[in-house]
Design an enzyme around this catalytic site. Structure first.
Site, PDB file in Angstrom:
ATOM      1  N   ASP A  28      -5.724   1.977  -4.178  1.00 28.40           N
ATOM      2  CA  ASP A  28      -6.978   1.788  -3.463  1.00 28.40           C
ATOM      3  C   ASP A  28      -7.333   3.006  -2.601  1.00 28.40           C
ATOM      4  O   ASP A  28      -8.462   3.144  -2.156  1.00 28.40           O
ATOM      5  CB  ASP A  28      -6.970   0.502  -2.626  1.00 28.40           C
ATOM      6  N   SER A  37       0.825  -1.197   0.000  1.00 30.35           N
ATOM      7  CA  SER A  37       0.000   0.000   0.000  1.00 30.35           C
ATOM      8  C   SER A  37       0.869   1.261   0.000  1.00 30.35           C
ATOM      9  O   SER A  37       1.649   1.474  -0.906  1.00 30.35           O
ATOM     10  CB  SER A  37      -0.961  -0.027   1.190  1.00 30.35           C
ATOM     11  N   ASP A  65      -0.904   1.002  -4.822  1.00 27.23           N
ATOM     12  CA  ASP A  65      -1.815  -0.032  -5.322  1.00 27.23           C
ATOM     13  C   ASP A  65      -3.181   0.539  -5.672  1.00 27.23           C
ATOM     14  O   ASP A  65      -4.117  -0.203  -5.962  1.00 27.23           O
ATOM     15  CB  ASP A  65      -1.934  -1.193  -4.337  1.00 27.23           C
ATOM     16  N   ASP A 116      -2.356   6.071  -4.122  1.00 26.34           N
ATOM     17  CA  ASP A 116      -1.199   5.376  -3.560  1.00 26.34           C
ATOM     18  C   ASP A 116      -0.744   4.256  -4.509  1.00 26.34           C
ATOM     19  O   ASP A 116      -1.376   4.026  -5.545  1.00 26.34           O
ATOM     20  CB  ASP A 116      -1.515   4.868  -2.150  1.00 26.34           C
TER      21      ASP A 116
END
Length: 564
Positions: free
Chosen positions: A306, A144, A304, A302
Protein backbone atom coordinates in the site's frame (compact mmCIF):
# COMPACT_ATOMS: atom_id res chain seq x y z
CA UNK A 1 -7.05 -8.66 36.16
CA UNK A 2 -3.28 -8.27 36.68
CA UNK A 3 -0.73 -9.53 34.16
CA UNK A 4 0.45 -12.42 36.36
CA UNK A 5 -3.05 -13.85 36.67
CA UNK A 6 -3.53 -13.65 32.91
CA UNK A 7 -0.24 -15.43 32.40
CA UNK A 8 -1.28 -18.26 34.71
CA UNK A 9 -4.61 -18.65 32.92
CA UNK A 10 -2.88 -19.02 29.56
CA UNK A 11 -0.27 -21.35 31.03
CA UNK A 12 -2.81 -23.69 32.63
CA UNK A 13 -6.02 -23.24 30.65
CA UNK A 14 -7.33 -26.18 28.61
CA UNK A 15 -8.21 -23.94 25.64
CA UNK A 16 -4.59 -23.03 24.85
CA UNK A 17 -2.49 -25.51 22.88
CA UNK A 18 0.75 -27.10 23.98
CA UNK A 19 2.95 -24.99 21.69
CA UNK A 20 1.58 -21.85 23.35
CA UNK A 21 2.12 -23.25 26.83
CA UNK A 22 5.69 -24.29 26.01
CA UNK A 23 6.46 -20.77 24.81
CA UNK A 24 5.09 -19.39 28.07
CA UNK A 25 6.98 -21.91 30.20
CA UNK A 26 10.19 -20.75 28.52
CA UNK A 27 9.75 -17.25 29.98
CA UNK A 28 8.60 -18.35 33.46
CA UNK A 29 11.59 -16.65 35.14
CA UNK A 30 11.46 -13.46 33.04
CA UNK A 31 9.03 -11.26 34.94
CA UNK A 32 9.50 -8.24 32.66
CA UNK A 33 8.72 -10.32 29.56
CA UNK A 34 5.63 -11.79 31.21
CA UNK A 35 4.44 -8.33 32.16
CA UNK A 36 4.96 -6.99 28.63
CA UNK A 37 3.01 -9.88 27.11
CA UNK A 38 0.05 -9.66 29.49
CA UNK A 39 -0.23 -6.17 30.99
CA UNK A 40 -2.73 -5.12 28.32
CA UNK A 41 -4.67 -6.25 25.27
CA UNK A 42 -3.65 -5.18 21.79
CA UNK A 43 -5.72 -2.17 20.70
CA UNK A 44 -6.83 -0.61 17.45
CA UNK A 45 -4.75 2.40 16.34
CA UNK A 46 -4.48 4.20 12.99
CA UNK A 47 -3.65 0.83 11.41
CA UNK A 48 -5.85 -1.52 13.46
CA UNK A 49 -4.50 -4.37 15.60
CA UNK A 50 -0.72 -4.76 15.44
CA UNK A 51 1.90 -6.38 17.65
CA UNK A 52 4.82 -8.75 18.08
CA UNK A 53 4.03 -12.37 17.20
CA UNK A 54 3.92 -14.62 20.26
CA UNK A 55 1.85 -15.96 23.12
CA UNK A 56 0.02 -13.42 25.30
CA UNK A 57 -2.81 -10.89 25.29
CA UNK A 58 -0.42 -8.17 24.12
CA UNK A 59 0.84 -10.27 21.21
CA UNK A 60 -0.34 -11.35 17.77
CA UNK A 61 -1.35 -15.02 17.87
CA UNK A 62 -4.24 -17.21 16.76
CA UNK A 63 -6.10 -16.53 20.01
CA UNK A 64 -5.98 -12.73 19.79
CA UNK A 65 -6.91 -13.03 16.10
CA UNK A 66 -9.84 -15.28 17.02
CA UNK A 67 -10.98 -12.87 19.73
CA UNK A 68 -10.88 -9.87 17.39
CA UNK A 69 -12.72 -11.84 14.73
CA UNK A 70 -15.38 -13.07 17.15
CA UNK A 71 -15.95 -9.46 18.18
CA UNK A 72 -16.27 -8.52 14.52
CA UNK A 73 -18.68 -11.40 13.88
CA UNK A 74 -20.85 -10.37 16.84
CA UNK A 75 -20.89 -6.78 15.65
CA UNK A 76 -21.80 -7.75 12.09
CA UNK A 77 -24.63 -9.99 13.23
CA UNK A 78 -26.07 -7.15 15.32
CA UNK A 79 -26.45 -5.13 12.10
CA UNK A 80 -29.08 -7.70 11.05
CA UNK A 81 -28.02 -7.67 7.41
CA UNK A 82 -29.24 -10.26 4.93
CA UNK A 83 -26.39 -12.71 4.18
CA UNK A 84 -23.46 -10.77 5.70
CA UNK A 85 -20.04 -11.52 4.25
CA UNK A 86 -16.38 -10.72 4.89
CA UNK A 87 -13.38 -10.69 2.52
CA UNK A 88 -10.00 -11.75 3.95
CA UNK A 89 -6.53 -11.06 2.53
CA UNK A 90 -3.01 -11.37 3.86
CA UNK A 91 0.60 -10.46 3.08
CA UNK A 92 3.86 -12.45 3.26
CA UNK A 93 4.53 -12.16 7.00
CA UNK A 94 5.05 -15.05 9.37
CA UNK A 95 1.72 -16.73 10.23
CA UNK A 96 -0.26 -14.41 7.92
CA UNK A 97 -1.90 -17.31 6.09
CA UNK A 98 -2.60 -19.15 9.36
CA UNK A 99 -4.13 -16.04 10.94
CA UNK A 100 -6.25 -15.44 7.83
CA UNK A 101 -7.61 -18.99 7.97
CA UNK A 102 -8.23 -18.67 11.72
CA UNK A 103 -10.29 -15.54 11.08
CA UNK A 104 -12.19 -17.35 8.33
CA UNK A 105 -12.93 -20.25 10.68
CA UNK A 106 -14.41 -18.00 13.36
CA UNK A 107 -16.58 -16.14 10.84
CA UNK A 108 -17.86 -19.33 9.22
CA UNK A 109 -18.66 -20.78 12.65
CA UNK A 110 -20.76 -17.67 13.26
CA UNK A 111 -22.71 -18.21 10.03
CA UNK A 112 -21.01 -15.42 8.04
CA UNK A 113 -20.00 -15.90 4.41
CA UNK A 114 -16.25 -15.66 3.78
CA UNK A 115 -14.26 -14.76 0.67
CA UNK A 116 -10.59 -15.69 1.17
CA UNK A 117 -7.90 -14.84 -1.37
CA UNK A 118 -6.11 -17.93 -2.67
CA UNK A 119 -2.71 -16.45 -1.85
CA UNK A 120 -1.13 -13.22 -0.64
CA UNK A 121 -2.57 -10.03 -2.13
CA UNK A 122 -2.01 -6.28 -1.65
CA UNK A 123 -4.06 -4.49 0.97
CA UNK A 124 -5.64 -2.14 -1.63
CA UNK A 125 -6.97 -5.14 -3.55
CA UNK A 126 -8.72 -6.22 -0.35
CA UNK A 127 -10.38 -2.78 -0.26
CA UNK A 128 -11.43 -3.23 -3.89
CA UNK A 129 -12.73 -6.74 -3.19
CA UNK A 130 -14.96 -5.55 -0.33
CA UNK A 131 -16.59 -3.05 -2.68
CA UNK A 132 -16.73 -5.44 -5.64
CA UNK A 133 -18.37 -8.30 -3.68
CA UNK A 134 -20.59 -5.85 -1.77
CA UNK A 135 -19.38 -7.43 1.45
CA UNK A 136 -20.15 -6.19 4.94
CA UNK A 137 -16.50 -5.99 5.98
CA UNK A 138 -12.94 -6.96 5.15
CA UNK A 139 -9.92 -8.20 7.07
CA UNK A 140 -6.30 -7.98 6.01
CA UNK A 141 -3.55 -9.71 7.97
CA UNK A 142 -0.47 -7.47 7.78
CA UNK A 143 1.85 -5.32 9.84
CA UNK A 144 2.67 -3.12 6.86
CA UNK A 145 6.32 -2.02 7.08
CA UNK A 146 7.06 -3.15 10.65
CA UNK A 147 10.04 -5.42 11.46
CA UNK A 148 9.61 -9.17 10.80
CA UNK A 149 8.65 -10.06 14.38
CA UNK A 150 5.36 -8.14 13.93
CA UNK A 151 2.03 -8.98 12.38
CA UNK A 152 -1.32 -7.24 12.43
CA UNK A 153 -5.02 -7.24 11.66
CA UNK A 154 -6.90 -4.44 9.92
CA UNK A 155 -10.67 -4.24 9.56
CA UNK A 156 -12.46 -2.59 6.64
CA UNK A 157 -16.12 -1.68 6.41
CA UNK A 158 -18.58 -1.99 3.53
CA UNK A 159 -17.37 1.19 1.77
CA UNK A 160 -13.91 -0.42 1.42
CA UNK A 161 -12.26 1.96 3.89
CA UNK A 162 -10.73 1.09 7.23
CA UNK A 163 -13.16 1.34 10.12
CA UNK A 164 -13.62 4.79 11.64
CA UNK A 165 -15.81 6.23 14.39
CA UNK A 166 -18.38 5.16 15.49
CA UNK A 167 -17.86 1.67 14.03
CA UNK A 168 -14.31 1.47 15.43
CA UNK A 169 -15.41 2.18 19.00
CA UNK A 170 -18.45 -0.09 18.78
CA UNK A 171 -16.34 -2.92 17.38
CA UNK A 172 -13.73 -2.48 20.10
CA UNK A 173 -16.47 -2.69 22.72
CA UNK A 174 -17.56 -6.01 21.22
CA UNK A 175 -13.99 -7.32 21.26
CA UNK A 176 -13.36 -6.15 24.82
CA UNK A 177 -16.58 -7.79 26.02
CA UNK A 178 -15.08 -11.20 25.21
CA UNK A 179 -13.26 -12.27 28.35
CA UNK A 180 -13.31 -16.05 27.91
CA UNK A 181 -11.31 -17.39 24.97
CA UNK A 182 -12.82 -20.84 25.41
CA UNK A 183 -16.19 -19.44 24.41
CA UNK A 184 -15.00 -18.67 20.89
CA UNK A 185 -16.44 -21.31 18.59
CA UNK A 186 -14.36 -22.61 15.74
CA UNK A 187 -14.68 -25.38 13.15
CA UNK A 188 -14.87 -28.47 15.42
CA UNK A 189 -12.75 -30.64 13.13
CA UNK A 190 -14.21 -29.36 9.86
CA UNK A 191 -12.15 -27.59 7.21
CA UNK A 192 -12.99 -24.21 5.66
CA UNK A 193 -13.77 -25.92 2.38
CA UNK A 194 -16.57 -27.94 4.04
CA UNK A 195 -18.71 -24.80 4.38
CA UNK A 196 -21.06 -23.89 1.52
CA UNK A 197 -20.61 -20.19 2.27
CA UNK A 198 -16.81 -20.29 1.95
CA UNK A 199 -15.40 -18.96 -1.34
CA UNK A 200 -11.79 -18.85 -2.51
CA UNK A 201 -11.11 -15.88 -4.79
CA UNK A 202 -8.24 -15.09 -7.13
CA UNK A 203 -7.69 -14.54 -10.84
CA UNK A 204 -11.19 -13.38 -11.77
CA UNK A 205 -11.13 -10.63 -9.15
CA UNK A 206 -7.48 -9.83 -9.95
CA UNK A 207 -8.48 -9.20 -13.56
CA UNK A 208 -11.20 -6.72 -12.57
CA UNK A 209 -8.82 -4.90 -10.24
CA UNK A 210 -6.00 -4.65 -12.78
CA UNK A 211 -8.35 -3.33 -15.46
CA UNK A 212 -9.57 -0.65 -13.06
CA UNK A 213 -6.00 0.31 -12.18
CA UNK A 214 -5.03 0.65 -15.85
CA UNK A 215 -8.10 2.81 -16.52
CA UNK A 216 -6.48 5.53 -14.37
CA UNK A 217 -3.70 6.08 -16.90
CA UNK A 218 -3.61 9.75 -17.89
CA UNK A 219 -1.20 9.71 -20.84
CA UNK A 220 -0.89 6.10 -22.01
CA UNK A 221 0.53 7.16 -25.35
CA UNK A 222 3.80 8.34 -23.78
CA UNK A 223 4.56 4.77 -22.66
CA UNK A 224 4.59 3.67 -26.29
CA UNK A 225 6.63 6.71 -27.31
CA UNK A 226 9.28 6.37 -24.57
CA UNK A 227 10.07 2.68 -24.84
CA UNK A 228 13.60 3.04 -23.49
CA UNK A 229 12.57 4.12 -19.99
CA UNK A 230 14.20 1.71 -17.53
CA UNK A 231 12.55 0.86 -14.21
CA UNK A 232 13.95 -1.11 -11.28
CA UNK A 233 11.33 -2.51 -8.92
CA UNK A 234 11.56 -4.31 -5.58
CA UNK A 235 8.59 -5.74 -3.66
CA UNK A 236 10.84 -6.08 -0.56
CA UNK A 237 9.77 -9.73 -0.18
CA UNK A 238 6.10 -8.71 -0.03
CA UNK A 239 2.82 -8.96 -1.92
CA UNK A 240 3.56 -6.40 -4.64
CA UNK A 241 5.61 -8.59 -6.95
CA UNK A 242 2.75 -10.06 -8.99
CA UNK A 243 0.36 -7.09 -9.23
CA UNK A 244 2.90 -4.30 -9.81
CA UNK A 245 4.85 -6.22 -12.45
CA UNK A 246 1.69 -7.37 -14.16
CA UNK A 247 0.16 -3.90 -14.40
CA UNK A 248 3.41 -2.34 -15.63
CA UNK A 249 3.77 -5.06 -18.27
CA UNK A 250 0.18 -4.72 -19.45
CA UNK A 251 0.59 -0.94 -19.66
CA UNK A 252 3.49 -1.44 -22.06
CA UNK A 253 6.58 -0.92 -19.92
CA UNK A 254 9.09 -3.31 -21.48
CA UNK A 255 12.23 -2.48 -19.52
CA UNK A 256 11.33 -3.41 -15.93
CA UNK A 257 14.01 -5.07 -13.79
CA UNK A 258 13.04 -6.77 -10.52
CA UNK A 259 15.60 -7.09 -7.72
CA UNK A 260 16.12 -10.88 -7.69
CA UNK A 261 17.17 -11.11 -4.02
CA UNK A 262 13.91 -9.42 -2.92
CA UNK A 263 11.49 -10.86 -5.47
CA UNK A 264 10.05 -13.83 -3.59
CA UNK A 265 7.73 -13.44 -0.58
CA UNK A 266 9.60 -13.98 2.70
CA UNK A 267 8.30 -12.97 6.12
CA UNK A 268 11.85 -12.83 7.51
CA UNK A 269 12.73 -9.98 5.10
CA UNK A 270 16.33 -11.26 5.07
CA UNK A 271 17.85 -8.50 2.93
CA UNK A 272 16.63 -5.47 4.93
CA UNK A 273 16.49 -4.43 8.57
CA UNK A 274 13.01 -3.00 8.02
CA UNK A 275 10.87 -3.73 4.91
CA UNK A 276 10.02 -0.04 4.75
CA UNK A 277 10.42 2.06 1.58
CA UNK A 278 10.69 5.14 3.80
CA UNK A 279 14.13 3.87 4.85
CA UNK A 280 16.93 4.56 2.37
CA UNK A 281 18.65 1.32 3.41
CA UNK A 282 15.79 -0.64 1.84
CA UNK A 283 16.93 0.61 -1.58
CA UNK A 284 20.52 -0.70 -1.36
CA UNK A 285 20.07 -3.72 -3.62
CA UNK A 286 17.72 -1.86 -5.97
CA UNK A 287 20.20 0.98 -6.29
CA UNK A 288 22.98 -1.45 -7.16
CA UNK A 289 20.80 -2.95 -9.92
CA UNK A 290 19.71 0.51 -11.12
CA UNK A 291 23.30 1.57 -11.70
CA UNK A 292 23.95 -1.66 -13.56
CA UNK A 293 21.02 -1.23 -15.96
CA UNK A 294 21.10 2.60 -16.05
CA UNK A 295 17.57 2.90 -14.68
CA UNK A 296 15.57 6.11 -14.83
CA UNK A 297 13.39 5.16 -11.88
CA UNK A 298 13.47 2.89 -8.81
CA UNK A 299 10.27 1.75 -7.07
CA UNK A 300 9.98 -0.10 -3.75
CA UNK A 301 6.72 -1.28 -2.20
CA UNK A 302 6.20 -2.43 1.38
CA UNK A 303 5.03 -5.97 2.31
CA UNK A 304 1.29 -5.32 1.87
CA UNK A 305 1.89 -3.05 -1.15
CA UNK A 306 0.00 0.00 0.00
CA UNK A 307 3.08 2.27 0.25
CA UNK A 308 5.65 3.00 -2.44
CA UNK A 309 9.05 4.66 -2.16
CA UNK A 310 10.82 6.25 -5.12
CA UNK A 311 14.37 7.02 -6.19
CA UNK A 312 14.98 8.97 -9.39
CA UNK A 313 18.00 9.59 -11.57
CA UNK A 314 19.58 12.93 -10.73
CA UNK A 315 22.71 12.78 -12.87
CA UNK A 316 24.93 10.15 -14.46
CA UNK A 317 25.17 7.22 -12.02
CA UNK A 318 23.58 9.35 -9.27
CA UNK A 319 20.14 8.82 -7.75
CA UNK A 320 17.97 10.91 -5.43
CA UNK A 321 15.48 9.46 -2.94
CA UNK A 322 12.20 11.33 -2.98
CA UNK A 323 10.43 11.91 0.32
CA UNK A 324 6.80 10.94 0.65
CA UNK A 325 5.85 14.60 0.31
CA UNK A 326 7.99 15.10 -2.80
CA UNK A 327 6.40 12.13 -4.55
CA UNK A 328 3.00 13.48 -3.53
CA UNK A 329 3.83 16.91 -4.96
CA UNK A 330 4.91 15.39 -8.28
CA UNK A 331 1.88 13.11 -8.54
CA UNK A 332 -0.55 15.87 -7.58
CA UNK A 333 0.78 18.25 -10.23
CA UNK A 334 0.88 15.50 -12.85
CA UNK A 335 -2.72 14.45 -12.13
CA UNK A 336 -4.12 17.98 -11.85
CA UNK A 337 -2.36 19.30 -14.96
CA UNK A 338 -3.22 16.22 -17.06
CA UNK A 339 -6.90 16.37 -16.11
CA UNK A 340 -7.04 20.09 -16.87
CA UNK A 341 -5.35 19.61 -20.25
CA UNK A 342 -7.92 16.95 -21.15
CA UNK A 343 -10.81 19.11 -19.94
CA UNK A 344 -11.63 16.56 -17.23
CA UNK A 345 -10.99 18.71 -14.15
CA UNK A 346 -14.35 19.53 -12.59
CA UNK A 347 -15.18 22.67 -10.61
CA UNK A 348 -16.18 20.66 -7.56
CA UNK A 349 -12.89 18.70 -7.43
CA UNK A 350 -11.21 18.15 -4.09
CA UNK A 351 -7.83 16.88 -2.90
CA UNK A 352 -7.29 15.25 0.52
CA UNK A 353 -4.13 15.21 2.63
CA UNK A 354 -3.40 15.06 6.37
CA UNK A 355 -2.51 17.73 8.93
CA UNK A 356 1.10 16.46 8.98
CA UNK A 357 1.51 16.46 5.20
CA UNK A 358 3.64 19.19 3.59
CA UNK A 359 1.74 22.30 2.56
CA UNK A 360 3.21 22.66 -0.94
CA UNK A 361 0.55 20.47 -2.54
CA UNK A 362 -2.16 22.72 -1.13
CA UNK A 363 -0.59 25.60 -3.13
CA UNK A 364 -0.57 23.47 -6.28
CA UNK A 365 -4.18 22.40 -5.75
CA UNK A 366 -5.25 26.02 -5.21
CA UNK A 367 -3.59 27.08 -8.48
CA UNK A 368 -5.85 24.59 -10.27
CA UNK A 369 -8.98 25.66 -8.39
CA UNK A 370 -9.04 22.47 -6.31
CA UNK A 371 -10.05 22.57 -2.65
CA UNK A 372 -7.73 20.90 -0.11
CA UNK A 373 -9.25 18.95 2.77
CA UNK A 374 -6.81 18.09 5.60
CA UNK A 375 -7.61 15.14 7.87
CA UNK A 376 -6.02 13.39 10.82
CA UNK A 377 -3.12 11.00 10.26
CA UNK A 378 -4.21 7.63 8.91
CA UNK A 379 -5.49 6.91 5.42
CA UNK A 380 -8.82 5.79 6.83
CA UNK A 381 -9.61 9.47 7.43
CA UNK A 382 -8.81 10.30 3.80
CA UNK A 383 -11.17 7.49 2.76
CA UNK A 384 -13.80 8.92 5.10
CA UNK A 385 -13.64 12.28 3.32
CA UNK A 386 -13.96 10.56 -0.06
CA UNK A 387 -17.09 8.87 1.25
CA UNK A 388 -18.60 12.00 2.79
CA UNK A 389 -17.73 14.53 0.07
CA UNK A 390 -17.67 12.19 -2.92
CA UNK A 391 -20.19 9.39 -2.39
CA UNK A 392 -22.65 11.39 -0.31
CA UNK A 393 -21.83 14.93 -1.43
CA UNK A 394 -21.54 14.22 -5.15
CA UNK A 395 -18.18 15.98 -5.50
CA UNK A 396 -15.18 14.80 -7.53
CA UNK A 397 -12.25 13.28 -5.66
CA UNK A 398 -9.05 13.66 -7.68
CA UNK A 399 -6.16 12.68 -5.40
CA UNK A 400 -5.21 11.95 -1.80
CA UNK A 401 -1.97 11.23 -0.02
CA UNK A 402 -0.16 11.15 3.30
CA UNK A 403 3.51 11.88 3.85
CA UNK A 404 4.22 8.27 4.84
CA UNK A 405 4.34 7.16 1.18
CA UNK A 406 0.64 6.44 0.69
CA UNK A 407 -1.19 7.68 -2.46
CA UNK A 408 -4.60 7.19 -4.06
CA UNK A 409 -6.58 8.32 -7.06
CA UNK A 410 -9.69 6.78 -8.61
CA UNK A 411 -12.89 5.75 -6.89
CA UNK A 412 -12.74 1.96 -6.66
CA UNK A 413 -10.24 1.60 -3.77
CA UNK A 414 -10.52 3.27 -0.38
CA UNK A 415 -7.01 2.90 0.96
CA UNK A 416 -3.56 3.96 -0.19
CA UNK A 417 -2.62 1.90 -3.23
CA UNK A 418 0.98 1.26 -4.31
CA UNK A 419 -0.15 -0.63 -7.43
CA UNK A 420 -1.97 2.46 -8.72
CA UNK A 421 0.83 4.75 -7.56
CA UNK A 422 3.58 2.61 -9.14
CA UNK A 423 1.80 2.73 -12.49
CA UNK A 424 1.25 6.49 -12.39
CA UNK A 425 4.78 7.26 -11.17
CA UNK A 426 6.20 5.15 -14.01
CA UNK A 427 3.95 6.89 -16.53
CA UNK A 428 4.88 10.28 -15.08
CA UNK A 429 8.59 9.44 -15.45
CA UNK A 430 8.00 8.55 -19.11
CA UNK A 431 6.00 11.77 -19.58
CA UNK A 432 8.87 13.92 -18.34
CA UNK A 433 11.54 11.87 -20.10
CA UNK A 434 9.80 12.63 -23.38
CA UNK A 435 10.43 16.30 -22.54
CA UNK A 436 14.09 15.61 -21.75
CA UNK A 437 13.54 15.85 -17.98
CA UNK A 438 13.99 13.51 -15.04
CA UNK A 439 11.54 13.48 -12.13
CA UNK A 440 14.23 15.32 -10.15
CA UNK A 441 14.22 18.05 -12.81
CA UNK A 442 10.43 18.19 -12.61
CA UNK A 443 10.56 18.57 -8.83
CA UNK A 444 13.06 21.42 -9.02
CA UNK A 445 10.85 23.17 -11.56
CA UNK A 446 7.88 22.90 -9.18
CA UNK A 447 9.98 24.32 -6.35
CA UNK A 448 10.84 27.29 -8.54
CA UNK A 449 7.16 27.89 -9.22
CA UNK A 450 5.61 27.19 -5.81
CA UNK A 451 8.45 27.83 -3.35
CA UNK A 452 11.11 25.65 -1.76
CA UNK A 453 9.58 23.38 0.85
CA UNK A 454 11.22 20.91 3.19
CA UNK A 455 9.64 18.40 5.55
CA UNK A 456 11.26 16.10 8.08
CA UNK A 457 10.14 13.33 10.41
CA UNK A 458 11.72 12.28 13.70
CA UNK A 459 10.56 9.04 15.33
CA UNK A 460 11.53 8.57 18.97
CA UNK A 461 11.28 4.84 19.73
CA UNK A 462 10.29 4.04 23.33
CA UNK A 463 9.32 0.40 23.82
CA UNK A 464 7.28 -1.38 26.46
CA UNK A 465 5.14 -0.11 29.31
CA UNK A 466 7.78 2.40 30.46
CA UNK A 467 8.13 3.72 26.92
CA UNK A 468 4.39 4.26 26.62
CA UNK A 469 4.42 6.21 29.88
CA UNK A 470 7.37 8.34 28.69
CA UNK A 471 5.54 9.22 25.46
CA UNK A 472 2.44 10.19 27.43
CA UNK A 473 4.57 12.37 29.69
CA UNK A 474 6.22 14.20 26.77
CA UNK A 475 2.84 14.92 25.21
CA UNK A 476 1.47 16.17 28.55
CA UNK A 477 4.45 18.50 29.12
CA UNK A 478 4.10 20.06 25.65
CA UNK A 479 0.32 20.32 25.99
CA UNK A 480 0.38 21.97 29.41
CA UNK A 481 3.48 24.13 28.86
CA UNK A 482 3.66 24.97 25.14
CA UNK A 483 6.82 26.81 24.04
CA UNK A 484 6.59 30.48 23.08
CA UNK A 485 9.43 30.08 20.60
CA UNK A 486 11.69 27.35 19.29
CA UNK A 487 15.00 27.60 17.41
CA UNK A 488 14.49 31.35 17.34
CA UNK A 489 11.10 31.00 15.63
CA UNK A 490 7.99 32.39 17.30
CA UNK A 491 5.14 29.97 18.07
CA UNK A 492 1.99 31.71 16.84
CA UNK A 493 -0.58 29.02 17.67
CA UNK A 494 -0.91 25.58 19.26
CA UNK A 495 -3.70 23.30 18.08
CA UNK A 496 -4.58 20.49 20.44
CA UNK A 497 -6.63 18.06 18.37
CA UNK A 498 -8.24 16.70 21.51
CA UNK A 499 -10.12 20.01 21.67
CA UNK A 500 -9.41 21.89 18.40
CA UNK A 501 -12.37 22.82 16.20
CA UNK A 502 -11.13 23.53 12.69
CA UNK A 503 -12.77 24.12 9.29
CA UNK A 504 -13.08 20.36 8.73
CA UNK A 505 -14.89 18.36 11.40
CA UNK A 506 -12.43 15.75 12.67
CA UNK A 507 -12.51 13.13 15.43
CA UNK A 508 -10.61 13.95 18.60
CA UNK A 509 -7.01 12.77 18.48
CA UNK A 510 -3.85 13.03 20.58
CA UNK A 511 -2.00 15.42 18.24
CA UNK A 512 -0.34 18.74 19.00
CA UNK A 513 0.22 21.08 16.03
CA UNK A 514 2.30 24.23 16.37
CA UNK A 515 2.03 27.06 13.82
CA UNK A 516 5.25 29.07 13.58
CA UNK A 517 5.93 32.45 12.04
CA UNK A 518 6.00 32.40 8.25
CA UNK A 519 3.49 29.50 8.21
CA UNK A 520 6.19 26.98 9.13
CA UNK A 521 4.99 24.29 11.52
CA UNK A 522 5.73 21.20 13.57
CA UNK A 523 3.47 18.52 15.05
CA UNK A 524 3.71 15.71 17.60
CA UNK A 525 1.71 12.51 17.92
CA UNK A 526 2.14 9.04 19.41
CA UNK A 527 2.08 6.37 16.71
CA UNK A 528 -1.08 4.27 16.76
CA UNK A 529 0.74 1.14 15.57
CA UNK A 530 4.32 1.32 16.87
CA UNK A 531 6.05 2.31 20.15
CA UNK A 532 7.04 5.71 18.80
CA UNK A 533 6.55 9.41 19.35
CA UNK A 534 6.46 10.99 15.91
CA UNK A 535 7.53 14.59 15.32
CA UNK A 536 6.82 16.21 11.95
CA UNK A 537 8.10 19.54 10.67
CA UNK A 538 7.42 21.61 7.57
CA UNK A 539 9.22 24.77 6.47
CA UNK A 540 9.71 26.84 3.31
CA UNK A 541 12.32 29.38 2.20
CA UNK A 542 13.79 31.19 -0.80
CA UNK A 543 16.11 28.36 -1.85
CA UNK A 544 16.35 24.63 -1.35
CA UNK A 545 19.47 24.95 0.82
CA UNK A 546 17.86 27.65 2.96
CA UNK A 547 14.81 25.42 3.49
CA UNK A 548 17.02 22.44 4.37
CA UNK A 549 19.06 24.52 6.84
CA UNK A 550 15.92 25.87 8.47
CA UNK A 551 14.51 22.35 8.80
CA UNK A 552 17.71 21.13 10.49
CA UNK A 553 17.68 24.08 12.87
CA UNK A 554 14.05 23.54 13.82
CA UNK A 555 14.50 19.81 14.37
CA UNK A 556 17.57 20.43 16.53
CA UNK A 557 15.54 22.87 18.63
CA UNK A 558 12.74 20.35 19.13
CA UNK A 559 15.19 17.60 20.12
CA UNK A 560 16.86 19.90 22.64
CA UNK A 561 13.51 20.91 24.11
CA UNK A 562 12.49 17.26 24.59
CA UNK A 563 15.89 16.28 25.94
CA UNK A 564 16.38 13.78 23.15
Amino acid sequence: MDYRRRYEEWLNGEYFDEATKKELRDIINDEKEIEDRFYKDLHFGTGGLRGIIGAGTNRMNKYTVAKATKGLANYILKQEENEPSVVIAHDSRHFSREFAREAAAVLLSSGIKVYLFEDLRPTPELSFAVRETKSTAGIVITASHNPPEYNGYKVYWKDGGQIVSPVAEELMDEINSISDFSGIQCLDGCSLEDFHNFHMIGEELDRKYFDKVKSLSLNPEVIKEVKDIAIVYTPLHGSGNMPVRRVLKEMGFENVHVVPEQEKPDGSFPTVEYPNPEEEESFNLALKLAKKVDADLILATDPDCDRVGVMVKKAEDEYYKLSGNQTGVLLAHYIFSSLKKKGMLKKDSFFVDTIVTGRMTEKIASSYGIETISTLTGFKYIAQQIKELGDKGGRSFVFGYEESYGYLTGNFVRDKDAVIASMLISEMAAFYKKQGMTLYDALMKLYEEYGYHREELLSIVLKGKEGAMAITNMMDVMRNNPPKSIAGMKVCEMRDYLTYEGPVKLPKDNVLYFVLEGNDWFAMRPSGTEPKLKIYIGVSDLSLKAAEDKAKMLMAGIKSMLGY
